[in-house]
Design a protein around this motif. Structure first.
Motif, PDB file in Angstrom:
ATOM      1  N   GLY A  74      10.053   4.825   3.616  1.00 38.89           N
ATOM      2  CA  GLY A  74       9.821   3.981   2.443  1.00 38.89           C
ATOM      3  C   GLY A  74      10.556   2.650   2.456  1.00 38.89           C
ATOM      4  N   VAL A  75      10.712   2.069   3.649  1.00 36.54           N
ATOM      5  CA  VAL A  75      11.346   0.747   3.756  1.00 36.54           C
ATOM      6  C   VAL A  75      10.494  -0.113   4.685  1.00 36.54           C
ATOM      7  N   VAL A  76      10.414  -1.409   4.362  1.00 39.11           N
ATOM      8  CA  VAL A  76       9.700  -2.345   5.237  1.00 39.11           C
ATOM      9  C   VAL A  76      10.700  -3.330   5.848  1.00 39.11           C
ATOM     10  N   ALA A  77      10.567  -3.548   7.158  1.00 35.79           N
ATOM     11  CA  ALA A  77      11.391  -4.531   7.875  1.00 35.79           C
ATOM     12  C   ALA A  77      10.463  -5.323   8.793  1.00 35.79           C
ATOM     13  N   VAL A  78      11.014  -6.251   9.545  1.00 36.54           N
ATOM     14  CA  VAL A  78      10.190  -7.119  10.391  1.00 36.54           C
ATOM     15  C   VAL A  78      10.655  -7.030  11.850  1.00 36.54           C
ATOM     16  N   PRO A  79       9.715  -6.792  12.782  1.00 36.31           N
ATOM     17  CA  PRO A  79      10.082  -6.746  14.195  1.00 36.31           C
ATOM     18  C   PRO A  79      10.336  -8.154  14.717  1.00 36.31           C
ATOM     19  N   GLU A  80      11.421  -8.346  15.443  1.00 38.94           N
ATOM     20  CA  GLU A  80      11.752  -9.698  15.892  1.00 38.94           C
ATOM     21  C   GLU A  80      11.036 -10.092  17.168  1.00 38.94           C
ATOM     22  N   LYS A  81      10.454  -9.138  17.865  1.00 40.00           N
ATOM     23  CA  LYS A  81       9.830  -9.543  19.137  1.00 40.00           C
ATOM     24  C   LYS A  81       8.711 -10.544  18.923  1.00 40.00           C
ATOM     25  N   VAL A  82       8.126 -10.565  17.712  1.00 41.92           N
ATOM     26  CA  VAL A  82       7.067 -11.545  17.445  1.00 41.92           C
ATOM     27  C   VAL A  82       7.636 -12.967  17.323  1.00 41.92           C
ATOM     28  N   LEU A  92       7.897   2.707   9.774  1.00 43.83           N
ATOM     29  CA  LEU A  92       9.036   2.833   8.858  1.00 43.83           C
ATOM     30  C   LEU A  92       8.652   3.118   7.404  1.00 43.83           C
ATOM     31  N   PRO A  93       7.615   2.459   6.853  1.00 39.59           N
ATOM     32  CA  PRO A  93       7.273   2.751   5.445  1.00 39.59           C
ATOM     33  C   PRO A  93       6.946   4.227   5.245  1.00 39.59           C
ATOM     34  N   ARG A 124      17.507   5.654   1.757  1.00 38.45           N
ATOM     35  CA  ARG A 124      16.269   6.054   2.419  1.00 38.45           C
ATOM     36  C   ARG A 124      16.413   5.986   3.941  1.00 38.45           C
ATOM     37  N   LEU A 125      17.072   4.912   4.410  1.00 34.61           N
ATOM     38  CA  LEU A 125      17.233   4.755   5.858  1.00 34.61           C
ATOM     39  C   LEU A 125      18.128   5.850   6.437  1.00 34.61           C
ATOM     40  N   ALA A 126      19.062   6.333   5.604  1.00 29.86           N
ATOM     41  CA  ALA A 126      19.986   7.364   6.081  1.00 29.86           C
ATOM     42  C   ALA A 126      19.265   8.665   6.432  1.00 29.86           C
ATOM     43  N   THR A 177       0.820  -1.219   0.000  1.00 30.09           N
ATOM     44  CA  THR A 177       0.000   0.000   0.000  1.00 30.09           C
ATOM     45  C   THR A 177       0.852   1.267   0.000  1.00 30.09           C
ATOM     46  N   THR A 178       2.083   1.201   0.513  1.00 30.41           N
ATOM     47  CA  THR A 178       2.907   2.414   0.585  1.00 30.41           C
ATOM     48  C   THR A 178       3.945   2.486  -0.526  1.00 30.41           C
ATOM     49  N   GLY A 179       4.130   1.389  -1.262  1.00 27.72           N
ATOM     50  CA  GLY A 179       5.154   1.372  -2.303  1.00 27.72           C
ATOM     51  C   GLY A 179       6.568   1.337  -1.727  1.00 27.72           C
ATOM     52  N   ALA A 180       6.697   0.941  -0.477  1.00 22.54           N
ATOM     53  CA  ALA A 180       8.011   0.911   0.171  1.00 22.54           C
ATOM     54  C   ALA A 180       8.849  -0.272  -0.334  1.00 22.54           C
ATOM     55  N   ILE A 181      10.159  -0.184  -0.161  1.00 25.66           N
ATOM     56  CA  ILE A 181      11.051  -1.299  -0.504  1.00 25.66           C
ATOM     57  C   ILE A 181      10.877  -2.376   0.560  1.00 25.66           C
ATOM     58  N   ASN A 182      10.560  -3.586   0.125  1.00 23.99           N
ATOM     59  CA  ASN A 182      10.239  -4.646   1.087  1.00 23.99           C
ATOM     60  C   ASN A 182      11.475  -5.467   1.458  1.00 23.99           C
TER      61      ASN A 182
END
Ligand SMILES: *Cc1c(COP(=O)(O)O)cnc(C)c1O
Length: 393
Positions: free
Chosen positions: A347-355, A342-343, A388-390, A27-32
């Motif tokens: 514009g970047v997608v990452a995954v939270p590890e706490k899950v 983050l998106p 983007r992250l910078a 939906t956001t067009g972010a880098i996955n």
């Protein structure tokens, strides 16, 4: 009508985090960089082998254990890469079973070997299907946390987690998501505990060919382990065809027969035209495997530098597709909250590890600030993500 629809064993296993984060990316067009799949296909000649298999009529049910050519190729591959460690071959007819990806191998093995109430000790953070399949089997999950910065295995914690009810250890090396590769010393300690307590072990080694520092040692090659270990591999990760879902199990005839019993009622068989192609892939020369690891190492280095430049604490992975970071230096403290924002932030997608950690205060404390990024993407994509992250700090 007070009874909930979903089987209570599956409480808390609603939707995977990947579904939520990939939907956000869409939906956001972010880098996955959330989900771990390569954005380029594996070897062209292997793709063409599938086309040939389709044309040659490999389109009906393959044999239950997998086509003989693939089982032979699996046994040869093990001898080629690990024969020097224990010198013992696997019999393609009785000690190899082809599955619908490593995912089905994990499910079939846990459903076959775990009785309701049995305790299963697994490394935290977990690959998400372990928790689900242990629950489906009626087992009780007991976590042994791997802690930053090294994610070394705490043998005392593993020893303390074992009780008279422990049936099985669930191992994963190279480890997703931390990138930890268990050392010979760590594996030896695991093997000693397994033998001492007469435990079965399922070892998920899908990243066996993605080790950048250190060496992948299959647990089954250690003394006393062959007869109690179910080893799981996957063509998806090794040949960059994650959509093909061809995995396999190597174990003793008794263990393979047990896993086959559940596997035959999960899918029976799958992947007819992919099986001959994976047989061919397994026989690719050493240069393929070396090139693949070197390529992924270079990608790791690009993303690690980018994440460091963006101000995150980066735990350099020794293997896999993934790098674990700590977001605290950026002024965040909860990875889930961070990944949801983050998106929009950059514009970047990452995954939270706490899950991937247990829902206990101790485990959540470790997992809360950790976020996983995947680097199995083209270098231009990784560089763009780094830029983007910078902008975050
Ligand atoms: C990707 C992955 C799997 C699943 O492999 P498939 O062959 O796609 O089913 C299993 N375990 C780990 C640790 C993985 O990263």
């Amino acid at each position: 009508m007070g009874r909930p629809l979903l089987n209570r064993r599956l409480d808390g296993l609603g939707t995977t985090i990947f579904a939520e984060m990939s939907a956000l990316a869409a939906t956001t067009g972010a880098i996955n960089l959330g989900q771990g799949f390569p954005d380029t296909d594996g070897p062209e000649e292997i793709r063409e082998a599938v086309v040939a298999a389709l044309r040659d009529g490999h389109n009906q049910y393959p044999p239950g254990p997998g086509i003989p050519d693939l089982r032979h190729a699996i046994a040869e591959h093990r001898q080629r890469f690990y024969g020097h460690l224990d010198g013992r071959a696997y019999d393609p007819d009785t000690e190899v079973l082809v599955t619908t990806g490593a995912t089905e191998a994990i499910a079939a093995a846990l459903l076959a070997l775990v009785e309701p109430g049995d305790e299963v000790v697994a490394l935290e953070p977990y690959y998400d299907s372990y928790a689900a399949c242990i629950a489906m089997a009626g087992g009780v999950r007991v976590g042994v946390p791997l802690r930053p910065p090294t994610f070394d295995l705490d043998i005392d914690a593993l020893r303390a987690a074992i009780t008279p009810r422990t049936r099985l250890l669930m191992l994963n090396t190279p480890h997703n998501p931390t990138g930890k590769v268990l050392t010979r010393e760590e594996l030896t300690a695991v093997a000693q505990l397994a033998v001492e307590h007469d435990l079965l072990v399922i070892t998920d080694e899908v990243y066996e060919h993605l080790v950048f520092d250190g060496e992948h040692i299959p647990l089954a090659t250690l003394p006393g382990m062959r007869e109690r270990t179910v080893t799981i591999s996957s063509a998806g990760k090794t040949f960059s065809f994650t959509g093909w879902k061809i995995g396999w199990v190597c174990a003793t005839p008794e263990l393979v027969a047990a896993v086959r019993t559940t596997k035959q009622f999960l899918t029976y068989v799958s992947g007819g035209p992919f099986q001959p192609a994976v047989a061919r892939a397994l026989r690719l020369p050493d240069s393929y495997y070396e090139g693949f690891a070197a390529d992924m190492r270079a990608k790791r280095d690009v993303l690690v530098s980018g994440l460091e430049a963006a101000g995150l604490t980066v735990y350099r992975p020794q293997g896999t597709y993934f790098v674990t970071t700590d977001i605290t230096p950026l002024g965040f403290d909860d990875g889930l909250d961070f990944c949801r924002k983050l998106p929009e932030l950059c514009g970047v997608v990452a995954v939270p590890e706490k899950v991937f950690f247990d829902d206990t205060p101790e485990s959540q404390k470790i997992g809360r600030p950790l976020v996983r990024f995947a680097f199995c993407k083209r270098e231009v994509v990784l560089r763009e993500a780094a830029e983007r992250l910078a902008t975050l700090h």
